[in-house]
Design a protein around this motif. Structure first.
Motif, mmCIF file in Angstrom:
data_model
loop_
_atom_site.group_PDB
_atom_site.id
_atom_site.type_symbol
_atom_site.label_atom_id
_atom_site.label_comp_id
_atom_site.label_asym_id
_atom_site.label_seq_id
_atom_site.Cartn_x
_atom_site.Cartn_y
_atom_site.Cartn_z
ATOM 1 N N ILE A 81 0.835 -1.199 0.000
ATOM 2 C CA ILE A 81 0.000 0.000 0.000
ATOM 3 C C ILE A 81 0.875 1.256 0.000
ATOM 4 O O ILE A 81 0.531 2.272 -0.614
ATOM 5 C CB ILE A 81 -0.946 -0.014 1.217
ATOM 6 N N ASN A 82 2.023 1.173 0.646
ATOM 7 C CA ASN A 82 2.943 2.314 0.699
ATOM 8 C C ASN A 82 3.841 2.424 -0.528
ATOM 9 O O ASN A 82 4.778 3.232 -0.551
ATOM 10 C CB ASN A 82 3.797 2.224 1.963
ATOM 11 N N GLY A 83 3.553 1.610 -1.537
ATOM 12 C CA GLY A 83 4.225 1.780 -2.817
ATOM 13 C C GLY A 83 5.335 0.807 -3.134
ATOM 14 O O GLY A 83 5.913 0.862 -4.223
ATOM 15 N N GLU A 84 5.665 -0.084 -2.208
ATOM 16 C CA GLU A 84 6.715 -1.059 -2.496
ATOM 17 C C GLU A 84 6.213 -2.081 -3.516
ATOM 18 O O GLU A 84 5.050 -2.475 -3.508
ATOM 19 C CB GLU A 84 7.152 -1.775 -1.219
ATOM 20 N N ARG A 85 7.090 -2.522 -4.386
ATOM 21 C CA ARG A 85 6.717 -3.539 -5.366
ATOM 22 C C ARG A 85 7.569 -4.786 -5.161
ATOM 23 O O ARG A 85 8.504 -4.800 -4.363
ATOM 24 C CB ARG A 85 6.878 -3.007 -6.783
ATOM 25 N N ASN A 86 7.197 -5.831 -5.891
ATOM 26 C CA ASN A 86 7.893 -7.120 -5.771
ATOM 27 C C ASN A 86 7.831 -7.682 -4.359
ATOM 28 O O ASN A 86 8.801 -8.258 -3.857
ATOM 29 C CB ASN A 86 9.362 -7.004 -6.210
ATOM 30 N N ILE A 87 6.697 -7.503 -3.720
ATOM 31 C CA ILE A 87 6.512 -8.058 -2.364
ATOM 32 C C ILE A 87 5.784 -9.395 -2.472
ATOM 33 O O ILE A 87 6.404 -10.453 -2.408
ATOM 34 C CB ILE A 87 5.741 -7.074 -1.464
ATOM 35 N N TRP A 89 3.614 -9.792 -5.147
ATOM 36 C CA TRP A 89 3.378 -9.887 -6.590
ATOM 37 C C TRP A 89 4.238 -8.821 -7.264
ATOM 38 O O TRP A 89 4.466 -7.749 -6.685
ATOM 39 C CB TRP A 89 1.890 -9.660 -6.877
ATOM 40 N N PRO A 90 4.750 -9.081 -8.474
ATOM 41 C CA PRO A 90 5.685 -8.129 -9.081
ATOM 42 C C PRO A 90 5.086 -6.797 -9.496
ATOM 43 O O PRO A 90 5.804 -5.787 -9.533
ATOM 44 C CB PRO A 90 6.220 -8.898 -10.305
ATOM 45 N N SER A 91 3.795 -6.756 -9.802
ATOM 46 C CA SER A 91 3.200 -5.508 -10.279
ATOM 47 C C SER A 91 3.111 -4.455 -9.174
ATOM 48 O O SER A 91 3.032 -4.775 -7.987
ATOM 49 C CB SER A 91 1.780 -5.766 -10.808
ATOM 50 N N VAL A 92 3.103 -3.197 -9.599
ATOM 51 C CA VAL A 92 2.743 -2.122 -8.683
ATOM 52 C C VAL A 92 1.229 -2.166 -8.524
ATOM 53 O O VAL A 92 0.489 -2.114 -9.505
ATOM 54 C CB VAL A 92 3.170 -0.750 -9.227
ATOM 55 N N VAL A 93 0.750 -2.274 -7.299
ATOM 56 C CA VAL A 93 -0.683 -2.430 -7.049
ATOM 57 C C VAL A 93 -1.247 -1.113 -6.536
ATOM 58 O O VAL A 93 -0.866 -0.639 -5.467
ATOM 59 C CB VAL A 93 -0.947 -3.563 -6.028
ATOM 60 N N LYS A 94 -2.155 -0.527 -7.306
ATOM 61 C CA LYS A 94 -2.731 0.768 -6.943
ATOM 62 C C LYS A 94 -4.089 0.637 -6.272
ATOM 63 O O LYS A 94 -4.534 1.576 -5.606
ATOM 64 C CB LYS A 94 -2.865 1.637 -8.195
ATOM 65 N N TRP A 95 -4.743 -0.513 -6.463
ATOM 66 C CA TRP A 95 -6.111 -0.671 -5.952
ATOM 67 C C TRP A 95 -6.187 -1.808 -4.938
ATOM 68 O O TRP A 95 -5.559 -2.860 -5.120
ATOM 69 C CB TRP A 95 -7.086 -0.944 -7.105
ATOM 70 N N TYR A 96 -7.014 -1.601 -3.908
ATOM 71 C CA TYR A 96 -7.205 -2.593 -2.854
ATOM 72 C C TYR A 96 -8.692 -2.717 -2.557
ATOM 73 O O TYR A 96 -9.392 -1.710 -2.377
ATOM 74 C CB TYR A 96 -6.426 -2.216 -1.592
ATOM 75 N N ALA A 97 -9.180 -3.959 -2.542
ATOM 76 C CA ALA A 97 -10.580 -4.207 -2.208
ATOM 77 C C ALA A 97 -10.713 -4.227 -0.692
ATOM 78 O O ALA A 97 -10.087 -5.043 -0.015
ATOM 79 C CB ALA A 97 -11.046 -5.529 -2.807
#
Length: 504
Positions: A81-87, A89-97
């Motif tokens: 959520i704070n912008g880290e990627r490759n955690i 899943w490799p994509s940058v995730v902008k949306w959260y349900a």
């Protein structure tokens, strides 16, 4: 079928043929899904932790990666959520349900990656229409409007990098603009965050439209339908929308509401199609109108595993892949997805009705059942019993919940049902007696515990005043969207809260 629908329906033909082959290809599809997921995530922090590069088989995966619940992955999600990627899943995730379920008020934020958005949720929507058109070649689906009743929270920023909302709000926010040409109401209305104002705005903006399809949770769609009827002064929804042909429903069982819908929509041309689209993923849909089972979708970027219900919560439960399940047993569902969930217990239970193709019913929740006396009463038993008894007595149940009531030294007790009726039965005592007998007919464990009242006495009903369940949900900020009433509970937390509101 009109010319427009007939023309567009050609786009669905290839997918209809693919779905028809699921029965032969399920095992190979699932193996491919797992390998693809592991390969995609092998260089993520999670993939490196469990050395995904060296996993060669499902047995390796099962032995190496532990089962997860939300609290286990919460620290990873917070970093995403704070912008880290490759955690995860490799994509940058902008949306959260945003999901709180029915068990507590604590919110969960589930990653909605671009891959699961397109390859699962939207693919599920496409397939739902594909199967509906296959089963209903006379449809005029694309020539009129579809009314979607989405979540009660507008997508709102978590921070400057990430956004959240109910799954339905996230899906609508990212929808292809072309879909908006046949969808009502306007996005600004459907994404309103105050439920009661939103219902009024939806009614005001849609009652004059030519609506032929509805999509939403049965309980909340019923609220909207009654508001439309009050606005128009009509008795039946078909008087307002004469071309109405289908209701795509999900989120909760349709059984307790089926007769109410048939009363308000008295049309032989009306169709009902169930879907199973949760915050974690789109898992199944009703492919045959003649049966209520759902077809499990094996190629949505999801790998499925299952734990026998009697082993849920044990230290080392048996975990089975889809190819090893059997019919007639209740399983807790475990998923690995392109949304970055790895061997994640979602809390739902299913029971398979057929294999190859795999079809199932949603039997309940891992935390929503009653087994205080060894009766193992599941939600699907309760929903079906309520439906059958309502039909036989002429009553209409609006909402209900049930919990155990212990007497003496807890060696005996009974089930206490808290029911809000839309239409009262002639005799509540007769309704209770028939409900008890029906449950015995549906559940052999319940029947055994009721035998000579060895451990379980006849159930009792408390009649709720009108609006109690609505007030309870409102007090928790859970009006609308995918929020649900907890049907069964092994403790008395929910029912005591409801009784307290009812006594005001």
């Amino acid at each position: 079928m009109d010319i427009l629908t007939n023309t567009i329906s050609l786009l669905f033909r290839p997918r209809q043929k693919e779905i028809a082959r699921f029965g032969q290809d399920t095992d190979s599809i699932q193996r491919e899904q797992l390998q693809s997921l592991l390969s995609t995530a092998r260089n993520t922090e999670w993939g490196l932790k469990y050395d995904y590069k060296s996993i060669r088989s499902y047995a390796d995966f099962r032995e190496r990666v532990p089962l997860q619940i939300y609290d286990d992955i919460k620290p990873y999600v917070a970093r995403m959520i704070n912008g880290e990627r490759n955690i995860l899943w490799p994509s940058v995730v902008k949306w959260y349900a945003k999901s709180s379920g029915t068990t507590n008020d604590k919110s969960k934020f589930l990653p909605v990656t671009p891959e699961i958005l397109k390859g699962c949720h939207y693919k599920g929507g496409f397939d739902t229409v594909a199967l509906y058109l296959r089963n209903n070649p006379e449809s005029n689906f694309f020539s009129r409007k579809g009314l979607i009743l989405g979540g009660s929270h507008s997508p709102s920023p978590i921070n400057h990098k990430s956004h959240c909302g109910d799954l339905s709000a996230v899906l609508l926010q990212n929808l292809n603009p072309l879909v908006n040409l046949i969808r009502v109401p306007a996005k600004r209305i459907i994404l309103m965050d105050e439920w009661e104002s939103k219902i009024k705005a939806i009614v005001d903006s849609t009652w004059k439209e030519d609506v032929n399809s509805l999509s939403g949770v049965p309980s909340w769609m019923l609220v909207l339908i009654k508001s439309v009827l009050r606005k128009t002064g009509c008795e039946y929804l078909t008087d307002v929308w004469p071309n109405l042909e289908v209701f795509f429903h999900g989120g909760i069982s349709f059984e307790p509401y089926r007769d109410q819908y048939k009363t308000l929509i008295p049309s032989d041309k009306m169709h009902y199609m169930e879907t199973y689209n949760a915050s974690e993923g789109f898992f199944g849909m009703q492919d045959d109108p003649a049966e209520q089972s759902l077809l499990m979708m094996p190629d949505y970027g999801i790998f499925y595993e299952f734990i026998p219900m009697n082993e849920v919560g044990s230290d080392n439960p048996t975990v089975l892949p889809l190819e090893a399940v059997t019919t007639g047993k209740n399983y807790a569902m475990v998923i690995t997805t392109s949304g970055g969930l790895w061997r994640y217990l979602i809390g739902d239970t299913v029971r398979f009705t057929s294999l190859y193709p795999h079809k199932f019913v949603i039997s309940g929740r891992t935390k929503h059942y009653i087994n205080a006396f060894g009766e193992e009463l599941m939600v699907d038993n309760a929903d079906k019993a309520i439906s059958l008894v309502s039909r036989e007595t002429g009553a209409k149940v609006k909402e209900y919940t049930a919990a155990p009531f212990f007497v003496l030294d807890k060696a005996k007790g009974y089930h206490q049902w808290f029911i809000e009726f839309e239409k009262m039965p002639l005799s509540v005592d007769d309704f209770a007696s028939l409900l008890d007998k029906t449950l015995q007919g549906l559940n052999s464990d319940y029947e055994a515990k009721r035998y000579k009242e060895i451990s379980l006495q006849p159930l009792k009903i408390i009649v709720a005043r009108e609006g109690t369940f609505y007030e309870w949900l409102k007090s928790k900020g859970k009006l609308g969207g995918q929020h649900k009433i907890p049907r069964l509970s092994n403790d008395r937390t929910f029912i005591e809260e409801l009784i307290k509101i009812d006594d005001r």
